[in-house]
Design an enzyme around this catalytic site. Sequence first.
Site, PDB file in Angstrom:
ATOM      1  N   HIS A  45     -16.098  -0.640 -36.920  1.00 32.48           N
ATOM      2  CA  HIS A  45     -14.664  -0.177 -37.365  1.00 32.48           C
ATOM      3  C   HIS A  45     -14.844   1.501 -37.043  1.00 32.48           C
ATOM      4  CE1 HIS A  45     -12.103   1.637 -40.472  1.00 32.48           C
ATOM      5  NE2 HIS A  45     -11.207   0.851 -40.025  1.00 32.48           N
ATOM      6  N   GLU A  90     -14.565   2.092 -33.409  1.00 32.76           N
ATOM      7  CA  GLU A  90     -13.220   2.042 -33.165  1.00 32.76           C
ATOM      8  C   GLU A  90     -12.374   3.157 -33.346  1.00 32.76           C
ATOM      9  OE1 GLU A  90      -9.123   1.033 -35.087  1.00 32.76           O
ATOM     10  OE2 GLU A  90     -10.942  -0.793 -35.803  1.00 32.76           O
ATOM     11  N   HIS A  91     -12.312   3.945 -34.606  1.00 37.47           N
ATOM     12  CA  HIS A  91     -11.511   5.238 -34.886  1.00 37.47           C
ATOM     13  C   HIS A  91     -12.297   6.235 -33.912  1.00 37.47           C
ATOM     14  CE1 HIS A  91      -9.584   4.709 -38.987  1.00 37.47           C
ATOM     15  NE2 HIS A  91     -10.079   3.701 -38.685  1.00 37.47           N
ATOM     16  N   GLU A 101      -9.513   5.560 -46.598  1.00 38.92           N
ATOM     17  CA  GLU A 101      -9.048   4.233 -46.095  1.00 38.92           C
ATOM     18  C   GLU A 101      -9.702   3.181 -47.101  1.00 38.92           C
ATOM     19  OE1 GLU A 101      -9.129   1.424 -42.308  1.00 38.92           O
ATOM     20  OE2 GLU A 101      -9.130   3.479 -41.910  1.00 38.92           O
TER      21      GLU A 101
END
Length: 427
Positions: A67, A70-71, A142
């Site tokens: 993840h 991905e960012h 987040e």
Amino acid sequence: MEIKKYPQVGETLYKEVLDNGLLVYYLPKPEFNKTYGLFTTNFGSLDTRFVPRGGSDMQTFPEGIAHFLEHKLFEKKDGDAMNFFGALGANSNAFTSFTRTSYLFSTMENVEPNVELLLDFVQEPYFTQASVEKEQGIITQEIQMYQDDADFRLFFGLLQNLYPESPLAADIAGTPKSIRRISAEDLYENYRTFYHPGNMTLFLTGPFEVSEMSDLVAKNQAEKRFEPIVPIQRAPFVAAAPIPTNNLAFDVTIPKLALGFRGYDRLPSDPLLRFEYKLAIQLMLTMILGNTSSRYESLYNQGLIDDSFGFDFEVAPQYHFASMTSDTIYPIKLAKILRDTLKSYKIESDFNLDHLMIIKKEMLGDYYKSLNSLEFIANQFSSNLFEGVTFFDFPMILSSLTLEKIEKHADRFIKEMVSTEFIMNPK
């Protein structure tokens, strides 16, 4: 290029594998104005232990690194890739799941530049330690935001019961502690291992000419240099025995129940049978617990469930499980009824041929409605679970599922399944 026609749904799918190993699907949709692209790597939150490309030993990386990567791929030396898409009139996004990471765009203009931008920004990584440290703060926020979401905590509480001591029990985004351990070198090492074209799929659909789009993609890839294709050595997926029950005090007004059923048997090796197995269990659950069933009506009328009640059947190469969730003031009583209902599904009054035909018609209607969504179609093709069996085979497989076939698959799942419950109580 391989061409496959699906007369039942009126679609023609084009498939090719480029010299660098990239698998590409083209689905022309001349009646649409929008073009949608999805670029996917078979790399998700479960992939935290593997042999890095060029190495010989298994290494363990921090939870949440897929993840995080991905960012970071959107950030380039000269700006943010999302802004580049916006300048071309496109919307862009990305998502990470347990088994894959996908990057996407949708647009009604500048189709070819947007396709090239999708390929280029994913295939040109740029990470610095300073930017990694900045992102750690953003992702920490987040993670903390999702910790306040009751339904999110309920689902992951269930996964921690079903697959303890496994990557599946961890938040896809990781923890504040785990992401603080991620370095720029970690990101490059994960990128080199999993973002090779031989581990990726590109799906394009919209009003384009296939031959022209194929030439564009091939030219773009031919201008780049990639290392040879080598198999990725992932650590086997291992989980401890399920935890029978657990609970959490949370800021909710009434209790929430999550009931899970972990399958222990191996999935069928044939892709068609795997698709059939998944669909058969979904049909069985819908017959006995769907909103057209007498069991659902009885539970609702007794006040044991409300409109929040739902169920699902998750299937991946590493795991498969059924789940049921609901807000309820009687979580223990409801859990017992649902377990007993599933185990004795054959004697449920709604497990019959007439009810099956009604549900099939409803499913088929929903399926044909989904063909109007380019996004939904593309997402179905980004998974490697069913290999040569595609989203367009759904009507054929659905029509072939008899009551006897459903029983055979359901018995196989239920025979060795283990159940667990996770209850969220008001503070």
